[in-house]
Every structure is written in C-alpha cells, then in structure tokens.
Design a protein around this motif. Structure first.
Motif, PDB file in Angstrom:
ATOM      1  N   ASN A 171       0.811  -1.220   0.000  1.00  0.00           N
ATOM      2  CA  ASN A 171       0.000   0.000   0.000  1.00  0.00           C
ATOM      3  C   ASN A 171       0.845   1.271   0.000  1.00  0.00           C
ATOM      4  N   GLY A 172       2.142   1.127  -0.271  1.00  0.00           N
ATOM      5  CA  GLY A 172       3.027   2.286  -0.283  1.00  0.00           C
ATOM      6  C   GLY A 172       3.620   2.514  -1.653  1.00  0.00           C
ATOM      7  N   SER A 173       3.901   3.775  -1.961  1.00  0.00           N
ATOM      8  CA  SER A 173       4.463   4.150  -3.255  1.00  0.00           C
ATOM      9  C   SER A 173       5.734   4.953  -3.055  1.00  0.00           C
ATOM     10  N   ALA A 174       6.806   4.540  -3.738  1.00  0.00           N
ATOM     11  CA  ALA A 174       8.076   5.278  -3.691  1.00  0.00           C
ATOM     12  C   ALA A 174       8.311   5.920  -5.054  1.00  0.00           C
ATOM     13  N   ILE A 175       8.259   7.259  -5.087  1.00  0.00           N
ATOM     14  CA  ILE A 175       8.557   8.003  -6.314  1.00  0.00           C
ATOM     15  C   ILE A 175       9.992   8.496  -6.192  1.00  0.00           C
ATOM     16  N   GLN A 176      10.844   8.069  -7.125  1.00  0.00           N
ATOM     17  CA  GLN A 176      12.279   8.305  -7.011  1.00  0.00           C
ATOM     18  C   GLN A 176      12.772   9.209  -8.145  1.00  0.00           C
ATOM     19  N   ILE A 177      13.565  10.202  -7.782  1.00  0.00           N
ATOM     20  CA  ILE A 177      14.147  11.095  -8.786  1.00  0.00           C
ATOM     21  C   ILE A 177      15.658  11.121  -8.629  1.00  0.00           C
ATOM     22  N   TYR A 178      16.367  11.110  -9.764  1.00  0.00           N
ATOM     23  CA  TYR A 178      17.802  11.380  -9.710  1.00  0.00           C
ATOM     24  C   TYR A 178      18.026  12.763 -10.305  1.00  0.00           C
ATOM     25  N   LEU A 179      18.691  13.604  -9.552  1.00  0.00           N
ATOM     26  CA  LEU A 179      18.964  14.981  -9.946  1.00  0.00           C
ATOM     27  C   LEU A 179      20.455  15.127 -10.213  1.00  0.00           C
TER      28      LEU A 179
END
Length: 280
Positions: A171-179
């Motif tokens: 039930n969890g969401s990980a939105i990942q960004i590389y900058l």
C-alpha cells in the motif's frame, strides 16, 4: 492550494538523509530501504517520507540492460572505468550515480488513491518549486537522446538533468528522482552511450535501447550557470518540506523497518544474482 501541495501537506512529514555514503554504501541498499519504508508508510506505521541518497561511482541498470546481447562486455567496460553496477527493482534503464547526483524518494501511502501519473506529477511540481527562485523553465517530457528516457524527464531548454521512476510495494508508493546537480551531464551520458556500444556490438538486442546523444544531458549547475551543489539542494528540499508541512521529523529506520530492510536486501541480492550471475 494545488493538488501536489495537498498531498505533501500532511500534519507530519519524515525526512531521512542517507546522502552520506557510509550509511548505506550500496545503491542496492537504497532500493531495499525504499521498499521497507513503502511498507511502513503504507501500513501507516510511518508518516509520508522523503529520503535523500547519494552513491558514488555506480551505474544503476534496468532489467532490459541485463539482457543486452553482450552484457559481459558492457559490465567489464563499466568496471574498468571504476563503476560498480546494480540492477534496480523499479522500472527504467541505465543511469549514472556519483557524488554530484542527488537522489530523492517521496514515499506515500494509499496507492489506490494516489494514481501513478499523480505520483509522478507530485515529484515534477515539487522539483519546480524548490528551484523556482532560479528558473521557471523546467519542463517534463521525454528527452530523445538522453539515457533512461521517459515521459517525466526534467529538462531546461531541452537539456535533461533529472529522471523519475516509481515503485509500488503493497500500500506504499516510492517516487524516485535522480537529480544531476553538479558535474558534467554530457560526460555521464557519454559513459552510458559507450556502455551500450560495448553491450550491443552493432546488434539491436531484444529491447529498444536508446541511442544516446551526450549533449542532450547537462547538470543543473551547468544549465543555470551557478555553483549549485548537492548540499545546496538538500537544504532546499528540507526548507521546502518545513514550509509545506506542519512538522518534519528526522527519525532514521526503526527496528521494524530494519527487519523488513534486511528481507528486501536479500531480495535485491537475489535479483542481481539472477540478472547478472557472476557479474553481480
């Protein structure tokens, strides 16, 4: 108030800084940590969380990369240039991590309420927000010629500096960004271009691998012509969360999350062993 601010504007938000590579020395551990946190946040055992992470001299591969016809040659090329390799558990293709690249994960509960595109858009809008005093030119669209191209590439005047992926666990969401904050974005792109050259050897492979044009990628410091650093961006993220939420706590992984982290770490090790064999 726009929708992305409503999603972030929880009564409490958790902030975990794992950007010191001695804390989680492997990118594999970072993916396992995000999974553990997604389970914790999804169970409402933790508030929504932002986690920062940095890993030096690492190439994160997608599953299709591990299926290159000459993957051994590609991996040896990267290793000979001083880079470790890890196969991620979220979507996407090869990206470069080093000490000039800051990764951030937003971890939210209620995946049934938070649509996939809505999750991506939260990260897009938050990124625009933290750099709003420097530019209003950030756009989200697929940058042809970049590595790991996708609909939510972030660019300025067509030059990509960031990419976003998403992983949902229970039930969890990980939105990942590389900058790509500092350093030379084109040099990073050239490295991945050469990885594909070694991994394909002129063949097409079973996947539509990108044809990389290094000049399509730059760092934020290059694009904004500033001395922007990873530490600067970390401060911007923390300040933004502090202003958008009622309270920010800085608790690291707790005992229950560490237990789940170990399980997820074993999954990552097994995934990498199956994908790369002796190359892992």
């Amino acid at each position: 108030m726009s929708n992305w601010k409503k999603i972030i504007n929880d009564s409490t938000f958790r902030y975990i800084d794992h950007s010191n590579t001695s804390e989680l020395p492997s990118a594999m551990a970072s993916f396992a940590a995000d999974d553990a946190l997604a389970i914790s946040v999804g169970n409402n055992d933790s508030p929504p969380t932002a986690r920062l992470w940095v890993h030096d001299q690492t190439i994160v591969l997608g599953i299709p990369d591990a299926r290159l016809p000459y993957i051994e040659s590609g991996i040896h090329f990267l290793h000979n240039h001083g880079y470790r390799t890890v196969v991620r558990n979220s979507g996407g293709l090869a990206v470069v991590l080093d000490d000039g690249v800051l990764n951030m994960s937003f971890i939210f509960p209620d995946v049934k309420k938070l649509g996939i595109h809505e999750g991506y858009q939260v990260m897009v809008d938050f990124t625009k927000h933290i750099f709003s005093d420097l530019t209003d030119q950030i756009e989200a669209f697929e940058v042809t010629g970049s590595y790991c191209p996708g609909e939510y590439d972030l660019s300025i005047q067509g030059k990509k500096f960031a990419g976003i992926s998403q992983r949902r666990v229970k039930n969890g969401s990980a939105i990942q960004i590389y900058l790509c904050v500092e350093g030379d974005g084109s040099e990073r792109a050239a490295l991945i271009r050469d990885f594909y050259i070694h991994g394909l050897r002129g063949e097409t492979g079973r996947f539509d691998y990108p044809t990389i044009e290094p000049e399509t990628m730059k760092s934020l410091a290059q694009l904004l012509d500033t001395n922007l650093t990873v530490d600067n961006v970390k401060e911007r993220i923390f300040d933004a969360l502090s202003s958008l939420t009622k309270d920010v706590i800085t608790d690291d992984l707790n005992e229950h999350e560490l237990i789940e982290f170990q399980k997820r770490m074993e999954h990552m090790i097994d995934r990498n062993s199956k994908a790369l064999g002796d190359l892992a």
